[in-house]
Design a protein around this motif. Structure first.
Motif, PDB file in Angstrom:
ATOM      1  N   PRO A 197      -2.194  19.813  72.003  1.00  0.00           N
ATOM      2  CA  PRO A 197      -1.556  18.544  71.610  1.00  0.00           C
ATOM      3  C   PRO A 197      -2.454  17.675  70.736  1.00  0.00           C
ATOM      4  O   PRO A 197      -2.595  16.471  70.979  1.00  0.00           O
ATOM      5  N   GLU A 198      -3.065  18.263  69.721  1.00  0.00           N
ATOM      6  CA  GLU A 198      -3.994  17.515  68.871  1.00  0.00           C
ATOM      7  C   GLU A 198      -3.316  16.334  68.188  1.00  0.00           C
ATOM      8  O   GLU A 198      -3.850  15.226  68.183  1.00  0.00           O
ATOM      9  N   VAL A 206       2.212   9.124  62.118  1.00  0.00           N
ATOM     10  CA  VAL A 206       2.261  10.587  61.972  1.00  0.00           C
ATOM     11  C   VAL A 206       1.532  11.015  60.701  1.00  0.00           C
ATOM     12  O   VAL A 206       0.753  11.973  60.708  1.00  0.00           O
ATOM     13  N   ALA A 207       1.774  10.293  59.609  1.00  0.00           N
ATOM     14  CA  ALA A 207       1.115  10.638  58.341  1.00  0.00           C
ATOM     15  C   ALA A 207      -0.403  10.498  58.440  1.00  0.00           C
ATOM     16  O   ALA A 207      -1.151  11.368  57.969  1.00  0.00           O
ATOM     17  N   LEU A 208      -0.872   9.418  59.060  1.00  0.00           N
ATOM     18  CA  LEU A 208      -2.318   9.224  59.203  1.00  0.00           C
ATOM     19  C   LEU A 208      -2.929  10.286  60.118  1.00  0.00           C
ATOM     20  O   LEU A 208      -4.027  10.791  59.843  1.00  0.00           O
ATOM     21  N   ARG A 231      -3.120  13.571  58.250  1.00  0.00           N
ATOM     22  CA  ARG A 231      -4.184  13.505  57.235  1.00  0.00           C
ATOM     23  C   ARG A 231      -5.559  13.647  57.900  1.00  0.00           C
ATOM     24  O   ARG A 231      -6.431  14.351  57.405  1.00  0.00           O
ATOM     25  N   TRP A 232      -5.752  12.982  59.031  1.00  0.00           N
ATOM     26  CA  TRP A 232      -7.027  13.065  59.731  1.00  0.00           C
ATOM     27  C   TRP A 232      -7.283  14.480  60.219  1.00  0.00           C
ATOM     28  O   TRP A 232      -8.396  14.998  60.093  1.00  0.00           O
ATOM     29  N   LEU A 233      -6.249  15.119  60.788  1.00  0.00           N
ATOM     30  CA  LEU A 233      -6.411  16.493  61.271  1.00  0.00           C
ATOM     31  C   LEU A 233      -6.676  17.456  60.123  1.00  0.00           C
ATOM     32  O   LEU A 233      -7.486  18.378  60.261  1.00  0.00           O
ATOM     33  N   ALA A 234      -6.005  17.264  58.990  1.00  0.00           N
ATOM     34  CA  ALA A 234      -6.229  18.134  57.832  1.00  0.00           C
ATOM     35  C   ALA A 234      -7.654  17.964  57.308  1.00  0.00           C
ATOM     36  O   ALA A 234      -8.317  18.939  56.939  1.00  0.00           O
ATOM     37  N   GLY A 260     -16.986  18.300  61.599  1.00  0.00           N
ATOM     38  CA  GLY A 260     -16.421  17.059  62.108  1.00  0.00           C
ATOM     39  C   GLY A 260     -15.850  17.194  63.499  1.00  0.00           C
ATOM     40  O   GLY A 260     -15.640  16.217  64.181  1.00  0.00           O
ATOM     41  N   PHE A 261     -15.565  18.416  63.915  1.00  0.00           N
ATOM     42  CA  PHE A 261     -15.010  18.607  65.255  1.00  0.00           C
ATOM     43  C   PHE A 261     -16.097  18.418  66.299  1.00  0.00           C
ATOM     44  O   PHE A 261     -17.199  18.910  66.161  1.00  0.00           O
TER      45      PHE A 261
END
Length: 172
Positions: A68-69, A106-108, A111-114, A122-123
């Protein structure tokens, strides 16, 4: 890090003060105060509603065996948005509402996950596979009360006790 603290503790309060003075001079002091209180109340309700939705989406994702990222990031954004709405001021209220709007959030989050997917350093966690078997997220179990049901008395006999009793009888 100094830049972040400088912006958060110096620039944002000064900007808030400026906007409050300008809005107060246009609509009056009391309406400005009431507007700030109203945005905090509406924000609190939105935060509760949106938070419950994201928790349900996360439960469904886990039940499907997915990580559930997206929902975790959205949950953090809802928390930050709610905190911004509780701060007095119209600039932080505007930013807080932006974090609570589902399309923006959702968009932010995507974008952060991408961005993190392109930059593995970064993980801060180790990715693992999620496996959940035989789980239906929409199943609801209903239990009936035993108050009106007939009661049947009985005795529970352990299978090991039976063997011991049989062994005792055959030895006699």
């Amino acid at each position: 890090m100094f830049k972040v603290f400088f912006i958060v503790f110096i620039v944002v309060p000064l900007l808030e003060l400026y906007v409050l003075i300008e809005v107060g001079s246009e609509i009056g002091a009391l309406p400005t105060i009431l507007l700030t209180i109203l945005t905090a109340l509406i924000g609190g309700l939105l935060m509760k509603y949106q938070g419950l939705q994201v928790v349900q989406q996360a439960q469904i994702a886990v039940a499907k065996g997915e990580a559930p990222e997206q929902q975790v990031i959205e949950g953090m954004m809802i928390f930050i948005g709610g905190a911004m709405l509780l701060l007095p001021g119209l600039v932080t209220d505007f930013l807080g509402f932006m974090f609570l709007l589902p399309p923006v959030r959702v968009a932010l989050a995507k974008r952060w996950l991408a961005k993190r997917a392109r930059d593995p350093q970064g993980f801060s966690y180790v990715q693992t596979e999620w496996t959940v078997k035989d789980v239906e997220p929409t199943r609801v179990r209903h239990y009936q009360s035993t108050r009106d049901a007939d009661v049947i008395e009985g005795e529970v006999v352990d299978s090991d006790d039976k063997k011991t009793d049989q062994d005792d009888r055959s030895a006699r």
